[in-house]
Design a protein around this motif. Structure first.
Motif, short mmCIF file in Angstrom:
data_model
loop_
_atom_site.label_atom_id
_atom_site.label_comp_id
_atom_site.label_asym_id
_atom_site.label_seq_id
_atom_site.Cartn_x
_atom_site.Cartn_y
_atom_site.Cartn_z
N LYS A 54 0.84 -1.21 0.00
CA LYS A 54 0.00 0.00 0.00
C LYS A 54 0.87 1.26 0.00
O LYS A 54 0.63 2.20 -0.76
CB LYS A 54 -0.92 -0.02 1.22
N CYS A 55 1.91 1.27 0.83
CA CYS A 55 2.80 2.44 0.88
C CYS A 55 3.54 2.63 -0.44
O CYS A 55 3.71 3.75 -0.89
CB CYS A 55 3.79 2.30 2.03
N LYS A 56 3.93 1.53 -1.04
CA LYS A 56 4.63 1.63 -2.32
C LYS A 56 3.71 2.20 -3.39
O LYS A 56 4.09 3.10 -4.14
CB LYS A 56 5.15 0.26 -2.74
N SER A 57 2.47 1.72 -3.45
CA SER A 57 1.56 2.19 -4.50
C SER A 57 1.13 3.65 -4.29
O SER A 57 0.86 4.35 -5.26
CB SER A 57 0.35 1.27 -4.62
N TYR A 58 1.09 4.11 -3.04
CA TYR A 58 0.71 5.50 -2.77
C TYR A 58 1.92 6.40 -2.52
O TYR A 58 1.77 7.55 -2.13
CB TYR A 58 -0.25 5.57 -1.57
N GLN A 59 3.11 5.86 -2.73
CA GLN A 59 4.37 6.60 -2.55
C GLN A 59 4.46 7.27 -1.17
O GLN A 59 4.73 8.46 -1.04
CB GLN A 59 4.56 7.63 -3.66
N THR A 60 4.22 6.47 -0.15
CA THR A 60 4.31 6.91 1.24
C THR A 60 5.50 6.23 1.88
O THR A 60 5.68 5.02 1.72
CB THR A 60 3.02 6.54 2.01
N ARG A 61 6.31 6.98 2.59
CA ARG A 61 7.47 6.40 3.27
C ARG A 61 7.03 5.38 4.32
O ARG A 61 6.06 5.60 5.02
CB ARG A 61 8.29 7.47 3.97
N LEU A 62 7.81 4.32 4.42
CA LEU A 62 7.54 3.27 5.40
C LEU A 62 8.85 2.89 6.08
O LEU A 62 9.86 2.67 5.40
CB LEU A 62 6.97 2.04 4.68
N GLY A 99 18.52 7.49 10.33
CA GLY A 99 19.65 7.39 9.42
C GLY A 99 19.60 6.15 8.55
O GLY A 99 20.62 5.56 8.24
N VAL A 100 18.39 5.75 8.16
CA VAL A 100 18.24 4.55 7.33
C VAL A 100 17.54 4.91 6.03
O VAL A 100 16.83 5.91 5.95
CB VAL A 100 17.42 3.44 8.03
N HIS A 101 17.74 4.06 5.05
CA HIS A 101 17.04 4.20 3.78
C HIS A 101 15.63 3.67 3.96
O HIS A 101 15.43 2.62 4.55
CB HIS A 101 17.76 3.41 2.69
N VAL A 102 14.64 4.39 3.48
CA VAL A 102 13.26 3.92 3.55
C VAL A 102 12.81 3.51 2.16
O VAL A 102 13.42 3.84 1.16
CB VAL A 102 12.32 4.99 4.13
N GLU A 103 11.72 2.76 2.10
CA GLU A 103 11.31 2.15 0.84
C GLU A 103 10.88 3.14 -0.21
O GLU A 103 11.09 2.94 -1.38
CB GLU A 103 10.21 1.13 1.11
N VAL A 104 10.24 4.24 0.18
CA VAL A 104 9.81 5.25 -0.78
C VAL A 104 10.33 6.59 -0.31
O VAL A 104 10.20 6.94 0.85
CB VAL A 104 8.26 5.29 -0.90
#
Length: 108
Positions: A54-62, A99-104
């Motif tokens: 859902k976060c990926k499709s709506y371009q929301t950081r997770l 300080g981490v990379h998030v999915e979006v």
């Protein structure tokens, strides 16, 4: 859990800038209000897949950070698996202190 991250969650809760629970977080994602979704590291596999997709499709950081007990304690509630941060400033600060990379990578 990162202590700064927990402090920012508590501040956002007191400011009324969080949504918690599956349905409210899902609604915030769909409406575009969610700037960051925080999921407990011990969330069920089904919940993880559902909210990652859902976060990926709506371009929301997770981000996945802390246990359900730690997330709940940070906001002064019982166990929480999902929290949506509705304020861009809080979302930026939380991501920065991890300080981490998030999915979006989208925050206005």
């Amino acid at each position: 859990m990162n202590p700064k991250f927990g402090s920012y969650l508590g501040l956002a809760m007191r400011a009324g800038k969080l949504a918690t629970g599956d349905e409210l977080v899902l609604k915030a994602i769909r409406s575009g209000e969610a700037r960051l979704v925080v999921m407990a590291e011990d969330a069920s596999p089904n919940t993880r897949k559902k909210f990652r997709d859902k976060c990926k499709s709506y371009q929301t950081r997770l981000v996945e950070h802390g246990s359900r007990v730690e997330l709940g304690a940070a906001i002064g509630k019982e166990e929480r698996v999902l929290i949506a941060v509705l304020e861009p400033g809080f979302a930026r600060q939380m991501v920065a202190c991890l300080g981490v990379h998030v999915e979006v990578e989208h925050i206005e």
